[in-house]
Design a protein around this motif. Structure first.
Motif, PDB file in Angstrom:
ATOM      1  N   MET A   1       0.838  -1.199   0.000  1.00 10.70           N
ATOM      2  CA  MET A   1       0.000   0.000   0.000  1.00 10.70           C
ATOM      3  C   MET A   1       0.871   1.247   0.000  1.00 10.70           C
ATOM      4  SD  MET A   1      -3.029   1.024   2.560  1.00 10.70           S
ATOM      5  CE  MET A   1      -3.378  -0.640   3.044  1.00 10.70           C
ATOM      6  N   ARG A   9      -7.043   6.362   3.951  1.00  9.51           N
ATOM      7  CA  ARG A   9      -7.766   5.509   4.896  1.00  9.51           C
ATOM      8  C   ARG A   9      -8.071   6.217   6.214  1.00  9.51           C
ATOM      9  NH1 ARG A   9     -10.062   1.947   2.139  1.00  9.51           N
ATOM     10  NH2 ARG A   9      -8.711   1.389   0.410  1.00  9.51           N
ATOM     11  N   THR A  11      -9.683   9.304   8.405  1.00  4.94           N
ATOM     12  CA  THR A  11     -10.746  10.286   8.253  1.00  4.94           C
ATOM     13  C   THR A  11     -10.243  11.648   8.698  1.00  4.94           C
ATOM     14  OG1 THR A  11     -11.584   9.998  10.486  1.00  4.94           O
ATOM     15  CG2 THR A  11     -12.430   8.504   8.805  1.00  4.94           C
ATOM     16  N   PHE A  13     -11.388  13.413  11.076  1.00  4.72           N
ATOM     17  CA  PHE A  13     -11.302  13.454  12.538  1.00  4.72           C
ATOM     18  C   PHE A  13     -10.043  12.752  13.042  1.00  4.72           C
ATOM     19  CE2 PHE A  13     -15.629  14.676  11.941  1.00  4.72           C
ATOM     20  CZ  PHE A  13     -15.883  15.531  12.991  1.00  4.72           C
ATOM     21  N   ASP A  14      -9.616  11.706  12.321  1.00  4.71           N
ATOM     22  CA  ASP A  14      -8.354  11.052  12.667  1.00  4.71           C
ATOM     23  C   ASP A  14      -7.218  12.054  12.647  1.00  4.71           C
ATOM     24  OD1 ASP A  14      -9.503   8.663  12.928  1.00  4.71           O
ATOM     25  OD2 ASP A  14      -8.786   7.816  11.040  1.00  4.71           O
ATOM     26  N   LEU A  17      -7.475  14.660  15.340  1.00  2.98           N
ATOM     27  CA  LEU A  17      -7.098  14.062  16.629  1.00  2.98           C
ATOM     28  C   LEU A  17      -5.580  13.910  16.729  1.00  2.98           C
ATOM     29  CD1 LEU A  17      -8.207  12.786  19.260  1.00  2.98           C
ATOM     30  CD2 LEU A  17      -8.014  10.595  18.132  1.00  2.98           C
ATOM     31  N   MET A  21      -3.295  15.556  19.484  1.00  3.18           N
ATOM     32  CA  MET A  21      -2.480  14.770  20.417  1.00  3.18           C
ATOM     33  C   MET A  21      -1.018  15.219  20.382  1.00  3.18           C
ATOM     34  SD  MET A  21      -4.341  12.804  22.157  1.00  3.18           S
ATOM     35  CE  MET A  21      -3.076  11.873  22.970  1.00  3.18           C
ATOM     36  N   THR A  25       0.881  16.757  23.514  1.00  4.55           N
ATOM     37  CA  THR A  25       2.131  16.149  23.973  1.00  4.55           C
ATOM     38  C   THR A  25       3.243  17.188  24.040  1.00  4.55           C
ATOM     39  OG1 THR A  25       1.451  14.116  22.896  1.00  4.55           O
ATOM     40  CG2 THR A  25       3.746  14.282  23.542  1.00  4.55           C
TER      41      THR A  25
ATOM     42  N   VAL B  99     -17.034   8.729  13.423  1.00  3.79           N
ATOM     43  CA  VAL B  99     -16.265   9.716  12.668  1.00  3.79           C
ATOM     44  C   VAL B  99     -14.790   9.356  12.629  1.00  3.79           C
ATOM     45  CG1 VAL B  99     -17.844  11.640  13.036  1.00  3.79           C
ATOM     46  CG2 VAL B  99     -16.053  11.196  14.695  1.00  3.79           C
ATOM     47  N   PHE B 100     -14.386   8.374  13.423  1.00  2.57           N
ATOM     48  CA  PHE B 100     -12.973   8.027  13.486  1.00  2.57           C
ATOM     49  C   PHE B 100     -12.678   6.757  12.692  1.00  2.57           C
ATOM     50  CE2 PHE B 100     -13.445  10.419  17.507  1.00  2.57           C
ATOM     51  CZ  PHE B 100     -12.510  11.386  17.254  1.00  2.57           C
ATOM     52  N   GLY B 101     -11.512   6.767  12.040  1.00  8.59           N
ATOM     53  CA  GLY B 101     -11.018   5.551  11.409  1.00  8.59           C
ATOM     54  C   GLY B 101     -10.130   4.806  12.386  1.00  8.59           C
ATOM     55  N   PRO B 102      -9.467   3.749  11.927  1.00  2.56           N
ATOM     56  CA  PRO B 102      -8.594   2.968  12.826  1.00  2.56           C
ATOM     57  C   PRO B 102      -7.523   3.806  13.506  1.00  2.56           C
ATOM     58  CG  PRO B 102      -8.894   1.838  10.748  1.00  2.56           C
ATOM     59  CD  PRO B 102      -9.554   3.168  10.598  1.00  2.56           C
ATOM     60  N   LEU B 103      -6.965   4.787  12.782  1.00  4.98           N
ATOM     61  CA  LEU B 103      -5.891   5.599  13.361  1.00  4.98           C
ATOM     62  C   LEU B 103      -6.394   6.362  14.581  1.00  4.98           C
ATOM     63  CD1 LEU B 103      -2.962   6.620  13.043  1.00  4.98           C
ATOM     64  CD2 LEU B 103      -3.884   8.513  11.743  1.00  4.98           C
ATOM     65  N   GLY B 104      -7.538   7.032  14.425  1.00  2.00           N
ATOM     66  CA  GLY B 104      -8.100   7.804  15.533  1.00  2.00           C
ATOM     67  C   GLY B 104      -8.473   6.908  16.699  1.00  2.00           C
ATOM     68  N   LEU B 107      -5.407   5.850  18.574  1.00  2.66           N
ATOM     69  CA  LEU B 107      -4.898   6.946  19.416  1.00  2.66           C
ATOM     70  C   LEU B 107      -5.731   7.068  20.683  1.00  2.66           C
ATOM     71  CD1 LEU B 107      -4.099   9.750  16.836  1.00  2.66           C
ATOM     72  CD2 LEU B 107      -2.522   8.807  18.510  1.00  2.66           C
ATOM     73  N   ILE B 108      -7.063   7.005  20.518  1.00  2.00           N
ATOM     74  CA  ILE B 108      -7.958   7.108  21.671  1.00  2.00           C
ATOM     75  C   ILE B 108      -7.724   5.938  22.622  1.00  2.00           C
ATOM     76  CG2 ILE B 108     -10.383   6.944  22.356  1.00  2.00           C
ATOM     77  CD1 ILE B 108     -11.000   8.553  19.787  1.00  2.00           C
ATOM     78  N   PHE B 111      -4.461   6.399  24.512  1.00  2.00           N
ATOM     79  CA  PHE B 111      -4.574   7.457  25.517  1.00  2.00           C
ATOM     80  C   PHE B 111      -5.362   6.973  26.734  1.00  2.00           C
ATOM     81  CE2 PHE B 111      -6.925  11.011  27.369  1.00  2.00           C
ATOM     82  CZ  PHE B 111      -5.862  11.809  27.753  1.00  2.00           C
ATOM     83  N   LEU B 140       2.264  10.596  27.526  1.00  2.00           N
ATOM     84  CA  LEU B 140       1.532  11.145  26.386  1.00  2.00           C
ATOM     85  C   LEU B 140       2.300  10.899  25.094  1.00  2.00           C
ATOM     86  CD1 LEU B 140       0.176  14.592  27.574  1.00  2.00           C
ATOM     87  CD2 LEU B 140      -1.146  12.790  26.497  1.00  2.00           C
ATOM     88  N   THR B 144       0.997   8.529  22.069  1.00  2.00           N
ATOM     89  CA  THR B 144       0.733   9.027  20.723  1.00  2.00           C
ATOM     90  C   THR B 144       1.513   8.223  19.691  1.00  2.00           C
ATOM     91  OG1 THR B 144       0.485  11.202  21.710  1.00  2.00           O
ATOM     92  CG2 THR B 144       0.670  11.115  19.335  1.00  2.00           C
ATOM     93  N   VAL B 148      -0.220   5.750  16.894  1.00  2.00           N
ATOM     94  CA  VAL B 148      -0.095   5.898  15.446  1.00  2.00           C
ATOM     95  C   VAL B 148       0.395   4.587  14.827  1.00  2.00           C
ATOM     96  CG1 VAL B 148       1.200   7.055  13.624  1.00  2.00           C
ATOM     97  CG2 VAL B 148       0.273   8.382  15.496  1.00  2.00           C
ATOM     98  N   LEU B 152      -1.797   2.364  12.174  1.00  2.00           N
ATOM     99  CA  LEU B 152      -1.361   2.028  10.821  1.00  2.00           C
ATOM    100  C   LEU B 152      -1.389   0.515  10.616  1.00  2.00           C
ATOM    101  CD1 LEU B 152       1.608   4.517  10.264  1.00  2.00           C
ATOM    102  CD2 LEU B 152      -0.775   4.719   9.566  1.00  2.00           C
ATOM    103  N   ILE B 155      -4.863  -0.508   9.929  1.00  2.00           N
ATOM    104  CA  ILE B 155      -5.271  -0.172   8.559  1.00  2.00           C
ATOM    105  C   ILE B 155      -4.740  -1.231   7.584  1.00  2.00           C
ATOM    106  CG2 ILE B 155      -4.977   1.491   6.686  1.00  2.00           C
ATOM    107  CD1 ILE B 155      -4.975   3.697   8.771  1.00  2.00           C
ATOM    108  N   PHE B 156      -3.455  -1.575   7.724  1.00  2.00           N
ATOM    109  CA  PHE B 156      -2.860  -2.592   6.851  1.00  2.00           C
ATOM    110  C   PHE B 156      -3.584  -3.924   6.979  1.00  2.00           C
ATOM    111  CE2 PHE B 156       1.192  -0.040   6.881  1.00  2.00           C
ATOM    112  CZ  PHE B 156       1.186   0.189   5.524  1.00  2.00           C
TER     113      PHE B 156
END
Lengths: 124, 172
Positions: A1, A9, A11, A13-14, A17, A21, A25, B99-104, B107-108, B111, B140, B144, B148, B152, B155-156
């Motif tokens: 990819m 991929r 969004t 909001f991602d 966010l 963050m 930090t 509203v969030f994808g896997p990345l968000g 992160l949540i 945290f 923190l 973070t 991330v 990722l 997502i993969f």
């Protein structure tokens, strides 16, 4: 990819966010050392001679002559004194500055390793 | 619960435990720095099979993982437990608002895992706000970074799973 696909991929909001963050930090790394309460060492001097040098975050009670010095929860106080004035006792808990008991010639100072200003001051 | 579901959960939990064991082998500069790779499995389970499944495999992973590493009922166990439950609950809440994808989500999750751990430390072990404050920036930062990385990875993995299921459907 590919990277572009990867970014697709995520969004909106991602990304918001993530930026948030990273910002939080960075802010924490900069701000927390600045607003950390002073602390470090409690120096107890009698007749200008250094008797004790203790970490302020270690709870301890030390009797010196007629005084009882108490260190607790990052603060220091004179818990009891047999002098008539009781000024040092009335001063209560301190986490910076000094408690001075003249009749006994006892000086209790809190020197913060973190509180020493390292930046530019009026004289530089 | 159907037999099929049971097998699926067992398989996912085994994956999570394997991830947990694997990441302990990676040397890190700070001893309590963990990547939280098991969260990849948790997050995938959450998106595919929902909250109950994700919570179940998290609890299984923490229980079995702590027994394997000999920390069962010790301080690290309590921290993992509170952190894990916090993280799954937070990720599920974030997943529900869509509203969030896997990345968000990752992160949540990272945290809230750290938040839960710190709360556990504060409530159960030491009431020392200063040391927690000193640790906060480090935690923190690590949260973070690993958030991330794991996001990722999710997502993969999801992309790969999608391709695989497409292939299966095409050949049938």
């Amino acid at each position: 990819m590919r990277i572009a696909e990867l970014i697709n991929r995520t969004t909106l909001f991602d990304r918001i966010l993530l930026v948030f963050m990273v910002f939080v930090t960075g802010a924490a790394i900069v701000l927390v050392p600045l607003c950390l309460p002073r602390g470090g060492q409690v120096r107890i001097e009698v007749d200008n001679k250094l008797l004790y040098k203790l970490p302020i975050n270690e709870d301890k009670t030390i009797p010196i002559g007629g005084l009882v010095v108490e260190i607790r929860a990052g603060k220091v106080r004179v818990a009891d004194s047999d002098c008539p004035g009781q000024i040092c006792v009335k001063q209560g808990w301190i986490d910076s500055g000094a408690i001075i008991c003249l009749p006994k010639r006892v000086v209790i100072t809190v020197e913060g390793t973190a509180a020493v200003p390292k930046g530019i001051d009026a004289t530089t | 619960m159907q037999q099929r579901e049971k097998y699926r959960l067992a398989l996912l939990a085994a994956c999570a435990i394997a991830m947990y064991g694997f990441e302990r082998l990676i040397p890190t500069p700070i001893p309590w720095l963990r990547f939280g790779f098991a969260n990849i499995i948790t997050l995938i389970t959450l998106t595919l099979y929902g909250f109950n499944a994700a919570l179940t495999i998290t609890l299984i992973r923490i229980l079995i993982g702590s027994m394997l590493t000999g920390t069962f009922l010790g301080p690290p166990f309590v921290m993992s437990l509170v952190g894990g439950v916090f993280s799954v609950a937070a990720m599920w809440a974030a997943f529900r608002i869509r509203v969030f994808g896997p990345l968000g989500l990752s992160l949540i999750g990272a945290f809230f895992h750290n938040l839960g751990q710190l709360l556990a430390v504060y409530a159960v072990f030491i009431q020392n706000l200063r040391s927690i404050l000193i640790l906060a920036p480090v935690i923190l930062f690590i949260g973070t970074l690993t958030g991330v990385l794991n996001g990722l990875a999710v997502i993969f993995t999801m992309e790969h799973l999608k391709k695989m299921s497409d292939n299966v459907q095409n050949t049938q």
